[in-house]
Design a protein around this motif. Structure first.
Motif, short mmCIF file in Angstrom:
data_model
loop_
_atom_site.label_atom_id
_atom_site.label_comp_id
_atom_site.label_asym_id
_atom_site.label_seq_id
_atom_site.Cartn_x
_atom_site.Cartn_y
_atom_site.Cartn_z
N LYS A 298 0.83 -1.21 0.00
CA LYS A 298 0.00 0.00 0.00
C LYS A 298 0.86 1.26 0.00
CE LYS A 298 -4.00 1.93 2.44
NZ LYS A 298 -4.92 1.74 3.60
N HIS B 299 -1.72 -2.92 -4.89
CA HIS B 299 -2.93 -3.48 -4.30
C HIS B 299 -2.72 -4.98 -4.06
CE1 HIS B 299 -4.36 0.37 -5.61
NE2 HIS B 299 -4.22 0.04 -6.89
N GLY C 208 -8.34 -8.78 1.36
CA GLY C 208 -7.83 -7.53 0.80
C GLY C 208 -8.94 -6.50 0.65
N ASP C 209 -8.60 -5.37 0.04
CA ASP C 209 -9.56 -4.28 -0.10
C ASP C 209 -10.68 -4.62 -1.09
OD1 ASP C 209 -8.44 -2.55 1.68
OD2 ASP C 209 -7.31 -1.39 0.19
N LYS C 210 -11.90 -4.28 -0.69
CA LYS C 210 -13.05 -4.46 -1.58
C LYS C 210 -12.98 -3.49 -2.76
CE LYS C 210 -18.11 -4.65 -1.47
NZ LYS C 210 -19.33 -4.51 -0.60
N GLU C 211 -12.38 -2.33 -2.53
CA GLU C 211 -12.36 -1.25 -3.52
C GLU C 211 -11.78 -1.70 -4.86
OE1 GLU C 211 -10.32 3.19 -4.09
OE2 GLU C 211 -10.07 2.07 -2.20
N HIS C 212 -10.72 -2.52 -4.84
CA HIS C 212 -10.05 -2.90 -6.08
C HIS C 212 -10.34 -4.34 -6.51
CE1 HIS C 212 -7.74 0.82 -5.85
NE2 HIS C 212 -7.50 0.53 -4.58
N TYR D 262 -3.45 -8.79 -2.41
CA TYR D 262 -4.48 -9.72 -1.96
C TYR D 262 -3.84 -11.05 -1.56
CZ TYR D 262 -7.95 -6.54 -3.89
OH TYR D 262 -8.72 -5.43 -4.14
N PRO E 218 -10.70 -8.12 5.06
CA PRO E 218 -9.44 -7.41 4.87
C PRO E 218 -8.24 -8.35 4.77
CG PRO E 218 -10.18 -7.20 7.13
CD PRO E 218 -11.30 -7.86 6.39
#
Length: 293
Positions: free
Chosen positions: A111, A116, A140-144, A118, A164
């Motif tokens: 980060k 990004h 990992g991040d839902k955003e990507h 995962y 996460p």
């Protein structure tokens, strides 16, 4: 145009996973420590890279499935590793069964460099890898997540974002805990059937479709009966996974007696030379115990 995937680790599972990415239209760069293991993929259109750094620099999505957590640490965090050499905005996906704590560390360091990360360990056999039917547990991040979902879907049919960073690895620990005790039950059932003078194949026709049904019973018990112990998943790697699960459970002060017993039995199988057999080779150890009675 599809994102270029860099794939590191072309073992029993990895080769099929990389091949399925190519079939789905992804350009694939490939690197593995033993180049000969990638020769077939290269002949099918994958592009060989000379080292991890070169692969990272020339790929948009970087997928790894290597052996042990120390391999993951070297590949991602070393001076010549992925985080140091990946392009800003790249996606890093570790599909090795590894430490949840290490997954979180990789996520945080990635980060900082606008990468990004995962953690996405898999479940299924070599056959499921070939068929693109793996279960993929993602942290990992839902955003990507949607940006890399097409790559996941090229390799598996059951792809779930668990939460996460580290959540994928924690979910895989749940998976391995369930498998460990299940495998003991399957092996004991087949050994019991033999001792009782039953036809084990006929027994399977009944019990695999009842309440005892499981992946191990349906897919691995027939291999046991046939004496085929070729690895869909190595004993040595399963022992590694059980160690990780026990360490994680101990940190949470969670008792896991079934897992610890399975680990003890697999350690004995390993000591008897079974490291490179498939996990269903536990049957051989039970057979030896039965014959000693």
């Amino acid at each position: 145009m599809s994102k270029t995937v860099g794939f590191i680790g072309t073992g029993v599972m990895g080769s099929s996973m990389a091949r399925n990415l190519m079939k789905a239209g992804f350009p694939v760069n490939v690197y593995t420590r033993t180049k000969a293991k990638a020769d077939e993929l290269v002949s099918e259109g994958a592009k060989w890279q000379e080292d991890v750094a070169q692969l990272a620099e020339s790929s948009d999505i970087i997928i790894t499935i290597v052996g042990y957590p120390h391999d993951v640490e070297e590949v991602y965090l070393g001076d010549q590793g992925i985080i140091q050499h990946a392009k800003s905005g790249s996606y890093l996906i570790d599909m090795t069964t590894s430490s949840p704590k290490l997954a979180q560390q990789i996520f945080e360091q990635a980060k900082e460099k606008n990468l990004h990360a995962y953690d996405a360990p898999v479940s299924g056999s070599d056959i499921y890898a070939e068929q693109g039917k793996l279960t993929i547990m993602v942290g990992g991040d839902k955003e990507h997540f949607n940006a890399v979902l097409p790559a996941f879907e090229a390799m598996g049919q059951n792809v779930v974002l668990q939460g996460p960073a580290g959540s994928g690895q924690h979910t895989k620990m749940c998976n391995q805990i369930a498998i460990a005790s299940t495998m003991m039950g399957v092996v004991e059932a087949i050994t019991y059937a033999e001792k009782a003078g039953l036809d084990t194949k006929t027994v399977l026709e009944s019990i695999q479709f009842g309440a005892a049904g499981s992946f191990s019973l349906t897919n691995l018990a027939p291999r046991m009966i046939e004496g085929n112990f070729e690895p869909g998943f190595y004993v040595k790697h399963f022992i590694k996974d059980m160690n990780l699960a026990i360490e994680s459970a101990d940190r949470m002060e969670l008792p896991v007696p079934g897992l610890k017993l399975a680990k003890e039995l697999y350690d004995r199988l390993s000591e008897a030379g079974g490291d490179n057999d498939g996990t269903h080779a536990l049957y051989k150890y039970y057979k030896m115990m039965a014959e000693d009675q």
